[in-house]
Motif scaffolding. Sequence first.
Motif, PDB file in Angstrom:
ATOM      1  N   GLU A  51     -41.122 -32.834   7.766  1.00  0.00           N
ATOM      2  CA  GLU A  51     -40.170 -32.071   8.971  1.00  0.00           C
ATOM      3  C   GLU A  51     -39.452 -32.401   9.366  1.00  0.00           C
ATOM      4  N   LYS A  54     -38.272 -30.086  13.614  1.00  0.00           N
ATOM      5  CA  LYS A  54     -39.859 -29.071  14.058  1.00  0.00           C
ATOM      6  C   LYS A  54     -40.217 -28.173  12.949  1.00  0.00           C
ATOM      7  N   LEU A  56     -41.261 -27.017   8.746  1.00  0.00           N
ATOM      8  CA  LEU A  56     -41.162 -27.957   7.253  1.00  0.00           C
ATOM      9  C   LEU A  56     -40.156 -27.716   6.463  1.00  0.00           C
ATOM     10  N   ALA A  84     -44.535 -34.323   6.290  1.00  0.00           N
ATOM     11  CA  ALA A  84     -44.830 -33.240   6.360  1.00  0.00           C
ATOM     12  C   ALA A  84     -46.661 -33.650   6.987  1.00  0.00           C
ATOM     13  N   ASP A  88     -50.684 -29.288   7.463  1.00  0.00           N
ATOM     14  CA  ASP A  88     -50.133 -28.128   7.598  1.00  0.00           C
ATOM     15  C   ASP A  88     -49.379 -28.159   5.985  1.00  0.00           C
TER      16      ASP A  88
END
Length: 154
Positions: A51, A54, A56, A84, A88
Amino acid sequence: MTPAINVAKKAKISFQVHQYEHDANAESYGLEAAEKLNIDPSLVFKTLLAEVDKQLVVAVLPVSHQLNLKSCAASFKAKKAVMAKVEDAERATGYVVGGISPLGQKKRLKMVIDSSAQHLQTIFVSAGRRGLEIELASSDLAQLTGAIFADVCA
């Protein structure tokens, strides 16, 4: 057929699929692939999600190395990156951990491939499930994913 293989077929690039019997107790999926396929681990690349700001991002690097989060962030012109969360990564890619392919992901994410791949004729990456690898030129992988090359290994 996996989404990764379908992407390669549709693009009409040169690639080869390699299959092996996955051991559920394997400690490292990538090193297991190298061992079972009897290939140099420096040719097998893992797909990790981090990440950055904010968002990916995907990092593709040799299985024998660790991701340098600071270098990963810098390759995307950011200051900081964190790994991450598993859920996610799986949700964004449509693949399960250990079988995440840089090709055919559900969402198109920004991607960096470690620059060591540029010096190799072909590399092996997950083809979308554990026990399945796709061998292709790193330049083809970069072209199909919009990836950049940078030094991201620790």
